[in-house]
Write a protein that holds these residues in place. Structure first.
Motif, mmCIF file in Angstrom:
data_model
loop_
_atom_site.group_PDB
_atom_site.id
_atom_site.type_symbol
_atom_site.label_atom_id
_atom_site.label_comp_id
_atom_site.label_asym_id
_atom_site.label_seq_id
_atom_site.Cartn_x
_atom_site.Cartn_y
_atom_site.Cartn_z
ATOM 1 N N ILE A 231 -1.659 6.888 5.917
ATOM 2 C CA ILE A 231 -0.455 7.280 6.743
ATOM 3 C C ILE A 231 0.871 6.993 5.872
ATOM 4 C CG2 ILE A 231 1.114 6.083 8.461
ATOM 5 C CD1 ILE A 231 -1.335 4.573 9.421
ATOM 6 N N TYR A 232 0.864 6.489 4.934
ATOM 7 C CA TYR A 232 2.190 6.474 4.751
ATOM 8 C C TYR A 232 2.109 7.524 3.047
ATOM 9 C CZ TYR A 232 3.374 2.119 6.149
ATOM 10 O OH TYR A 232 3.589 1.237 7.635
ATOM 11 N N ARG B 71 1.120 10.674 4.038
ATOM 12 C CA ARG B 71 1.295 11.622 5.163
ATOM 13 C C ARG B 71 0.211 12.391 4.969
ATOM 14 N NH1 ARG B 71 5.222 8.533 2.790
ATOM 15 N NH2 ARG B 71 7.080 8.468 3.325
ATOM 16 N N VAL B 72 -0.821 12.101 5.211
ATOM 17 C CA VAL B 72 -2.000 12.198 5.139
ATOM 18 C C VAL B 72 -2.468 12.445 6.491
ATOM 19 C CG1 VAL B 72 -5.094 12.634 5.304
ATOM 20 C CG2 VAL B 72 -3.284 11.800 3.179
ATOM 21 N N ALA C 118 6.503 4.549 -3.938
ATOM 22 C CA ALA C 118 5.480 6.522 -3.812
ATOM 23 C C ALA C 118 4.208 5.447 -5.206
ATOM 24 C CB ALA C 118 6.043 7.381 -4.183
ATOM 25 N N LEU D 173 -3.727 2.705 6.294
ATOM 26 C CA LEU D 173 -2.966 2.271 6.690
ATOM 27 C C LEU D 173 -1.880 3.044 5.100
ATOM 28 C CD1 LEU D 173 -0.575 0.807 7.603
ATOM 29 C CD2 LEU D 173 -1.391 -1.542 6.106
ATOM 30 N N PRO D 174 -2.763 3.575 3.840
ATOM 31 C CA PRO D 174 -2.021 3.863 3.078
ATOM 32 C C PRO D 174 -2.182 5.697 3.220
ATOM 33 C CG PRO D 174 -4.318 1.825 1.931
ATOM 34 C CD PRO D 174 -3.925 2.491 3.388
ATOM 35 N N VAL E 133 1.044 -1.262 -0.222
ATOM 36 C CA VAL E 133 0.370 -0.075 0.040
ATOM 37 C C VAL E 133 0.739 1.149 -0.684
ATOM 38 C CG1 VAL E 133 -2.311 -1.084 1.450
ATOM 39 C CG2 VAL E 133 -0.377 0.381 2.320
ATOM 40 N N GLY E 134 2.489 1.180 -0.296
ATOM 41 C CA GLY E 134 2.717 2.008 -0.422
ATOM 42 C C GLY E 134 4.604 2.994 0.312
ATOM 43 N N ARG F 115 -7.455 11.777 7.475
ATOM 44 C CA ARG F 115 -7.416 10.141 7.272
ATOM 45 C C ARG F 115 -8.426 8.965 7.252
ATOM 46 N NH1 ARG F 115 -1.687 9.858 9.990
ATOM 47 N NH2 ARG F 115 -2.850 8.332 10.981
ATOM 48 N N PHE G 118 -5.131 -1.554 -4.011
ATOM 49 C CA PHE G 118 -4.783 -3.519 -4.783
ATOM 50 C C PHE G 118 -6.211 -4.477 -3.973
ATOM 51 C CE2 PHE G 118 0.169 -2.784 -5.380
ATOM 52 C CZ PHE G 118 0.369 -3.518 -6.269
ATOM 53 N N ARG H 253 2.949 3.074 -6.193
ATOM 54 C CA ARG H 253 1.811 2.402 -4.921
ATOM 55 C C ARG H 253 0.914 2.461 -4.499
ATOM 56 N NH1 ARG H 253 6.467 -1.386 -4.483
ATOM 57 N NH2 ARG H 253 6.217 -1.427 -2.533
ATOM 58 N N ASN H 254 1.568 3.728 -4.168
ATOM 59 C CA ASN H 254 0.568 4.147 -2.583
ATOM 60 C C ASN H 254 -0.209 5.365 -3.331
ATOM 61 O OD1 ASN H 254 1.047 7.048 -0.422
ATOM 62 N ND2 ASN H 254 0.499 4.807 0.155
ATOM 63 N N GLU I 28 -9.019 1.913 10.882
ATOM 64 C CA GLU I 28 -7.176 1.968 10.528
ATOM 65 C C GLU I 28 -6.357 1.289 9.718
ATOM 66 O OE1 GLU I 28 -6.762 2.010 15.657
ATOM 67 O OE2 GLU I 28 -6.353 0.267 15.279
#
Lengths: 410, 241
Positions: free
Chosen positions: B111-112, B114-115, B81, B108-109, A324-325, B120, B89, B83-84, B104
């Motif tokens: 978080i990565y 940077r939201v 980046a 997850l995506p 998921v990144g 979020r 997926f 993929r995010n 939660e």
């Protein structure tokens, strides 16, 4: 990389998901840090206690010993040959400007007998100045006087322990009689409690009699010489070294020592004794602390071990996060912060535990405790460092996983 | 410009001295908004294809342009980046984090990406509502049925608002009634403009797609457009947003 607080949050959640294991892992660090804090605090406590006890012996005190003798090629140690005379003591007290008072202290170990009990203790022969030099107050009754000294009076001042052992708690020892070596002595006073001495001895386990009486009845010897050390107090802390120099030149002159002859006496200041004792304690403290640091290291290896297990176990989770990144740096940071958090929480608990256990031991065995904040900070830093150091390898391993392999891992 | 463009993509696997080509010089173009099924027997290369399309793997040779950008030679960080932001997926085995609430998991995506936390949470709840699971946001995966878990996974794929959703056997672990629900949900998403590529080996699931690729031995042997079945054409419950 995601923000540190976010990563910390992730780490805390991951640790909470496996509370028992996190706790056991942190235990290694907890014990390590607690051991360091406990050892160092007790060591520091011992050091400061020795210092205060030696200071309690009397500030500005210089001990004067009869000198080393050499006869027929044999050298005796300090005090092996009496060389200091009563006149010397009197001259030191009367003539030297840097000296406030001087008192001889002869001692022997013997039995003291009261009407109800017998007690083996140390009997000292000294002069009234001794109590001034040592700042030792009379708790009850009165002290020894100059006329006691002049007349070799059979009067005695006793310490707290002796009073308790010979007369019990209900009886006032003042006015009672004790027998030492078959001679009766009147107890004229009881000294204030002094506690343990610098060597751990009970200073209150003592009987003081006039040194004249001591030499006449308890331990004979050449009457013009002083047996045992002479306690000399300087007029101030700054006067300690001048006092030693003045004593040396006075005694060399009085003993008619030529320029090529060695001193037949020696002096040592309390400051020197304090230094020797505290450095001995320091060595012990360092030794114990280094053993404790080894246990901290072992704790760190425990963290690495568990983090490696955790990485293997959570391979699938890492795969999901990567899919998921999550970037390799995110995964690295997550596991690193997890190890760091584990070590830091362990360290914090360890500090509290160390202080707690130290306090418990201190109160149980009558030691003193001195928590040094710098050691607390160092222990916390070291445990955090251990977390980073031993977390790095597992964290790197996690961040380098192939996402496809990781996702397939069950 | 196609959203996905594969040009002579080959993927070689090496084990010892032997080399095995899971994909052989595949060419493919998928336009934005398409609904594509990839079918084929096991070992036909469809999983390798999905991994490459999903930027989980990179081709041994050839070019892969995603949204006009050649991702075949990107670094691990750049692939993460992509993929995010660009891909959502959906997996056969859902791949939700255990002991973690639905909300939660969906976050997850983000978080990565940077939201910030408040946004979020809001977006995660929106996504859960879109798949009809707003009431279950605090449930953990173990408290949800298979179909519900797959809906959470779809919400997670949607939450970054990617142009492309890749689903690898999304109904493989579900019974047939639930499978139809999930496919209807995906079909509904397609209606909102998202490009969807999914792998399946079940003909009735593949029937939902508007275009069907068949693979064998690392090459696409059949590529045909088909009419969507009536069940998929109808915009249905909870899927439209």
């Amino acid at each position: 990389m995601i923000s540190p607080t976010e990563t910390l949050w992730l780490a805390l959640r991951a640790l909470r998901r496996n509370t028992l294991r996190s706790g056991l892992t942190a235990l290694g660090i907890i014990i390590g840090v607690a051991a360091v804090i406990c050892m160092v605090s007790i060591g520091e406590g011992a050091k400061s206690r020795i210092r205060t006890q030696i200071e309690a012996t009397g500030t500005n005190v210089v001990l004067l010993f009869s000198g080393s003798s050499s006869s027929g090629g044999m050298r005796g140690g300090m005090g092996s040959q009496p060389t200091i005379t009563w006149e010397d003591v009197r001259a030191i007290q009367a003539e030297l400007p840097a000296v406030r008072a001087a008192a001889p202290l002869s001692r022997t170990s013997t039995q003291a007998i009261s009407e109800t009990s017998t007690w083996t203790t140390t009997v000292y022969g000294t002069t009234p100045e001794y109590f001034t030099i040592r700042n030792w107050a009379i708790e009850r009754g009165s002290g020894l006087t100059a006329s006691d000294q002049a007349g070799a009076a059979k009067n005695a001042v006793i310490g707290w322990t002796v009073a308790d052992k010979l007369f019990g708690s209900g009886v006032d020892p003042v006015g009672q009689v004790i027998r030492i070596r078959n001679a009766p002595y009147n107890v004229v006073g009881v000294l204030a409690k002094k506690g343990q001495g610098g060597m751990g001895e009970d200073q209150d386990d003592a009987i003081f009699v006039p040194v004249s009486a001591f030499q006449a009845r308890i331990q004979g010897g050449l009457s013009q010489f002083v047996r045992g050390p002479v306690y000399v107090s300087a007029v101030s802390t700054e006067a300690i070294e001048p006092a030693r120099a003045q004593i040396a030149s006075l005694l060399r002159e009085r003993h008619r020592l030529g320029p090529d002859q060695e001193d037949d006496f020696s002096t040592v200041s309390m400051a020197e004794m304090t230094g020797t004792l505290t450095s001995a304690t320091q060595t012990l403290t360092t030794l114990l602390a280094s053993i404790a640091f080894v246990s901290l290291l072992v704790g760190g290896i425990g963290v690495m071990n568990i983090m490696l297990v955790s990485v293997t176990e959570r391979t699938h989770e890492i795969g999901i996060r990567m899919a998921v990144g999550a970037q390799p740096g995110d995964i690295l940071a997550q596991f690193l912060i997890e190890a760091l958090t584990l070590a830091a929480i362990g360290g914090a608990i360890g500090v509290l535990l160390g202080i707690g256990v130290g306090q418990l031991l201190a109160s149980r065995f009558g030691w003193s405790l001195a928590v040094r904040t710098d050691i607390v900070a160092i222990a916390l830093l070291v445990s955090a460092g251990v977390g980073v150091l031993f977390g790095l390898y597992p964290a790197r391993k996690a961040s380098r996983l192939d996402p496809i392999e990781a996702l397939r891992y069950e | 410009m196609p959203l996905i463009e594969l040009e002579q993509v080959t993927r070689l696997y090496r084990s010892g001295d032997t080399e095995f080509a899971a994909l052989r010089a595949v060419d493919l173009a998928v336009e934005a908004g398409e609904f594509v099924a990839i079918t084929g027997s096991s070992g036909s290369g469809k999983s390798t294809m999905m991994n490459i399309l999903g930027c989980l793997d990179t081709p041994s040779s050839g070019h892969y342009r995603l949204d006009g950008r050649d991702v075949a030679r990107l670094s691990r960080v750049e692939l993460a980046a992509v993929r995010n932001r660009t891909i959502g997926f959906v997996f056969q085995s859902f791949n939700l984090l255990p002991r973690t609430s639905a909300a939660e998991n969906v976050e997850l995506p983000l978080i990565y990406a940077r939201v910030p936390p408040a946004e979020r949470r809001r977006r995660a709840l929106d996504a859960l509502e879109r798949v009809g699971l707003a009431q279950r946001s605090s449930h953990q995966p173990s408290q949800l049925s298979g179909g519900q878990q797959q809906r959470v996974a779809i919400a997670r794929a949607l939450v970054t608002r990617p142009p492309l959703i890749l689903a690898d056997e999304p109904t493989g672990n579900l019974d047939s009634a639930t499978s139809l629900d999930i496919m209807t949900l995906l079909a509904g998403l397609r209606a909102s403009g998202i490009t969807i590529v999914f792998v399946t080996h079940e003909p009735d699931i593949a029937a939902f797609a508007a275009r069907r690729l068949t693979m064998r031995d690392g090459v696409i042997v059949d590529d045909r457009r088909q009419a969507a079945p009536p069940a998929a054409a109808a915009t249905t419950h909870g899927a439209s947003a």
